[in-house]
Design a protein around this motif. Sequence first.
Motif, PDB file in Angstrom:
ATOM      1  N   ILE A   7       0.855  -1.185   0.000  1.00  0.00           N
ATOM      2  CA  ILE A   7       0.000   0.000   0.000  1.00  0.00           C
ATOM      3  C   ILE A   7       0.892   1.236   0.000  1.00  0.00           C
ATOM      4  O   ILE A   7       1.819   1.321   0.814  1.00  0.00           O
ATOM      5  CB  ILE A   7      -0.945   0.048   1.227  1.00  0.00           C
ATOM      6  CG1 ILE A   7      -1.751  -1.246   1.350  1.00  0.00           C
ATOM      7  CG2 ILE A   7      -1.887   1.247   1.135  1.00  0.00           C
ATOM      8  CD1 ILE A   7      -2.644  -1.308   2.589  1.00  0.00           C
ATOM      9  N   VAL A   8       0.614   2.164  -0.888  1.00  0.00           N
ATOM     10  CA  VAL A   8       1.342   3.437  -0.888  1.00  0.00           C
ATOM     11  C   VAL A   8       0.844   4.263   0.287  1.00  0.00           C
ATOM     12  O   VAL A   8      -0.348   4.600   0.373  1.00  0.00           O
ATOM     13  CB  VAL A   8       1.134   4.204  -2.210  1.00  0.00           C
ATOM     14  CG1 VAL A   8       1.847   5.558  -2.147  1.00  0.00           C
ATOM     15  CG2 VAL A   8       1.644   3.391  -3.393  1.00  0.00           C
ATOM     16  N   VAL A   9       1.752   4.554   1.212  1.00  0.00           N
ATOM     17  CA  VAL A   9       1.381   5.264   2.443  1.00  0.00           C
ATOM     18  C   VAL A   9       2.423   6.334   2.748  1.00  0.00           C
ATOM     19  O   VAL A   9       3.623   6.084   2.680  1.00  0.00           O
ATOM     20  CB  VAL A   9       1.297   4.293   3.651  1.00  0.00           C
ATOM     21  CG1 VAL A   9       0.900   5.045   4.917  1.00  0.00           C
ATOM     22  CG2 VAL A   9       0.316   3.162   3.382  1.00  0.00           C
ATOM     23  N   ASP A  10       1.943   7.510   3.092  1.00  0.00           N
ATOM     24  CA  ASP A  10       2.784   8.586   3.618  1.00  0.00           C
ATOM     25  C   ASP A  10       2.563   8.610   5.123  1.00  0.00           C
ATOM     26  O   ASP A  10       1.520   9.061   5.592  1.00  0.00           O
ATOM     27  CB  ASP A  10       2.384   9.920   2.988  1.00  0.00           C
ATOM     28  CG  ASP A  10       3.163  11.107   3.555  1.00  0.00           C
ATOM     29  OD1 ASP A  10       4.046  10.893   4.413  1.00  0.00           O
ATOM     30  OD2 ASP A  10       2.868  12.252   3.153  1.00  0.00           O
ATOM     31  N   ILE A  11       3.526   8.117   5.895  1.00  0.00           N
ATOM     32  CA  ILE A  11       3.293   7.996   7.338  1.00  0.00           C
ATOM     33  C   ILE A  11       3.210   9.351   8.038  1.00  0.00           C
ATOM     34  O   ILE A  11       2.779   9.425   9.185  1.00  0.00           O
ATOM     35  CB  ILE A  11       4.345   7.115   8.045  1.00  0.00           C
ATOM     36  CG1 ILE A  11       5.728   7.767   8.045  1.00  0.00           C
ATOM     37  CG2 ILE A  11       4.370   5.720   7.475  1.00  0.00           C
ATOM     38  CD1 ILE A  11       6.654   7.194   9.097  1.00  0.00           C
ATOM     39  N   SER A  63       9.475   1.319  10.321  1.00  0.00           N
ATOM     40  CA  SER A  63      10.862   1.469   9.884  1.00  0.00           C
ATOM     41  C   SER A  63      11.048   2.666   8.962  1.00  0.00           C
ATOM     42  O   SER A  63      12.168   2.990   8.596  1.00  0.00           O
ATOM     43  CB  SER A  63      11.317   0.182   9.169  1.00  0.00           C
ATOM     44  OG  SER A  63      12.663   0.267   8.798  1.00  0.00           O
ATOM     45  N   ALA A  64       9.958   3.309   8.575  1.00  0.00           N
ATOM     46  CA  ALA A  64      10.053   4.451   7.670  1.00  0.00           C
ATOM     47  C   ALA A  64      10.733   5.621   8.380  1.00  0.00           C
ATOM     48  O   ALA A  64      10.464   5.885   9.553  1.00  0.00           O
ATOM     49  CB  ALA A  64       8.664   4.866   7.194  1.00  0.00           C
ATOM     50  N   GLY A 116       5.311  10.675  12.361  1.00  0.00           N
ATOM     51  CA  GLY A 116       4.938   9.456  11.647  1.00  0.00           C
ATOM     52  C   GLY A 116       4.869   8.260  12.575  1.00  0.00           C
ATOM     53  O   GLY A 116       3.948   7.442  12.492  1.00  0.00           O
ATOM     54  N   ALA A 117       5.848   8.150  13.479  1.00  0.00           N
ATOM     55  CA  ALA A 117       5.831   7.057  14.465  1.00  0.00           C
ATOM     56  C   ALA A 117       4.591   7.155  15.349  1.00  0.00           C
ATOM     57  O   ALA A 117       3.959   6.138  15.681  1.00  0.00           O
ATOM     58  CB  ALA A 117       7.091   7.094  15.315  1.00  0.00           C
ATOM     59  N   PHE A 118       4.228   8.380  15.735  1.00  0.00           N
ATOM     60  CA  PHE A 118       3.022   8.597  16.539  1.00  0.00           C
ATOM     61  C   PHE A 118       1.778   8.107  15.795  1.00  0.00           C
ATOM     62  O   PHE A 118       0.930   7.404  16.363  1.00  0.00           O
ATOM     63  CB  PHE A 118       2.884  10.085  16.876  1.00  0.00           C
ATOM     64  CG  PHE A 118       1.532  10.471  17.409  1.00  0.00           C
ATOM     65  CD1 PHE A 118       1.219  10.298  18.752  1.00  0.00           C
ATOM     66  CD2 PHE A 118       0.559  10.998  16.564  1.00  0.00           C
ATOM     67  CE1 PHE A 118      -0.036  10.638  19.238  1.00  0.00           C
ATOM     68  CE2 PHE A 118      -0.694  11.343  17.048  1.00  0.00           C
ATOM     69  CZ  PHE A 118      -0.993  11.163  18.383  1.00  0.00           C
ATOM     70  N   LEU A 119       1.658   8.470  14.527  1.00  0.00           N
ATOM     71  CA  LEU A 119       0.471   8.093  13.752  1.00  0.00           C
ATOM     72  C   LEU A 119       0.396   6.579  13.534  1.00  0.00           C
ATOM     73  O   LEU A 119      -0.673   5.979  13.672  1.00  0.00           O
ATOM     74  CB  LEU A 119       0.472   8.814  12.402  1.00  0.00           C
ATOM     75  CG  LEU A 119       0.243  10.321  12.460  1.00  0.00           C
ATOM     76  CD1 LEU A 119       0.468  10.957  11.088  1.00  0.00           C
ATOM     77  CD2 LEU A 119      -1.162  10.640  12.972  1.00  0.00           C
ATOM     78  N   VAL A 120       1.518   5.971  13.209  1.00  0.00           N
ATOM     79  CA  VAL A 120       1.533   4.514  13.031  1.00  0.00           C
ATOM     80  C   VAL A 120       1.139   3.822  14.333  1.00  0.00           C
ATOM     81  O   VAL A 120       0.328   2.892  14.340  1.00  0.00           O
ATOM     82  CB  VAL A 120       2.924   4.043  12.552  1.00  0.00           C
ATOM     83  CG1 VAL A 120       3.040   2.519  12.616  1.00  0.00           C
ATOM     84  CG2 VAL A 120       3.198   4.537  11.135  1.00  0.00           C
TER      85      VAL A 120
END
Length: 255
Positions: free
Chosen positions: A65-69, A95-96, A124-128
């Motif tokens: 899936i194309v994702v912008d974290i 890992s992004a 991004g880590a927060f959202l994931v």
Amino acid sequence: MEKNQFNRFKNQVAIITGGADGIGKAISLRLALEGAQVIIFDINEKKLSDIKEQFSANHWECSTIVVDIANEQSVQQAMAKTYAAYGKIDVVINSAGIVGPTGTSITDYSFDSFQQVCQINLFGAFLVAKYALKYMAKEQYGRLLLIASIAGKEGNPNMAGYSASKSGVIGLVKGLGKEFAEKGITVNGLAPAVVKTAMNEDTAPEQLAYMTEKIPMKRLGTVEEVAAIATFIVSPENSFSTGFIYDISGGRATY
């Protein structure tokens, strides 16, 4: 390549962000080797296509899936799509990330660059974590791993954005580990020293030399070494460890 005889992740659904390249790619392949149904989130559509071909060559399945974290809607929709397709999310590894400016004093470090690094690495880590834990809580089981860095523990000079963002990831891990400790979910971090990846190709040579010199083993880590410890951290057998930052630094970190 044949499936690992231990099949630690048989019947498990595993999401890897940044999974089309570098550390994330190595982890994706290792999880598939051990029986996981792998779903790869990445912003790079071409690399997603390439890794899907590599999975097919090994007769493995994976979804991409194309994702912008760094974009909440992108993360929310991808997590919801995965849960709807598989009915659960057992493992998520974030890992992004990006390095941002290197060899750059804070006095020359643009605020825009600092914001971008934090937007991807920390926000991004927060959202994931936010959306992964939402679905893990439904099943009362989960393994969440956020890739941090030795820079977050010790700080690397002339890399203000990267060091600060990865310190934030470490704090996030410690708080979330306690928050979900009684819900069958573990939240841990992994802090590599410098690892040989494409992400480091643009790192200033003097910066890379400084980081390598700090490692007692006097070499870079490999993505396969990182994948090996990462898969243990998110395995069912690692059930009494949460809120912890694991070390993979060739001896640089000693606490």
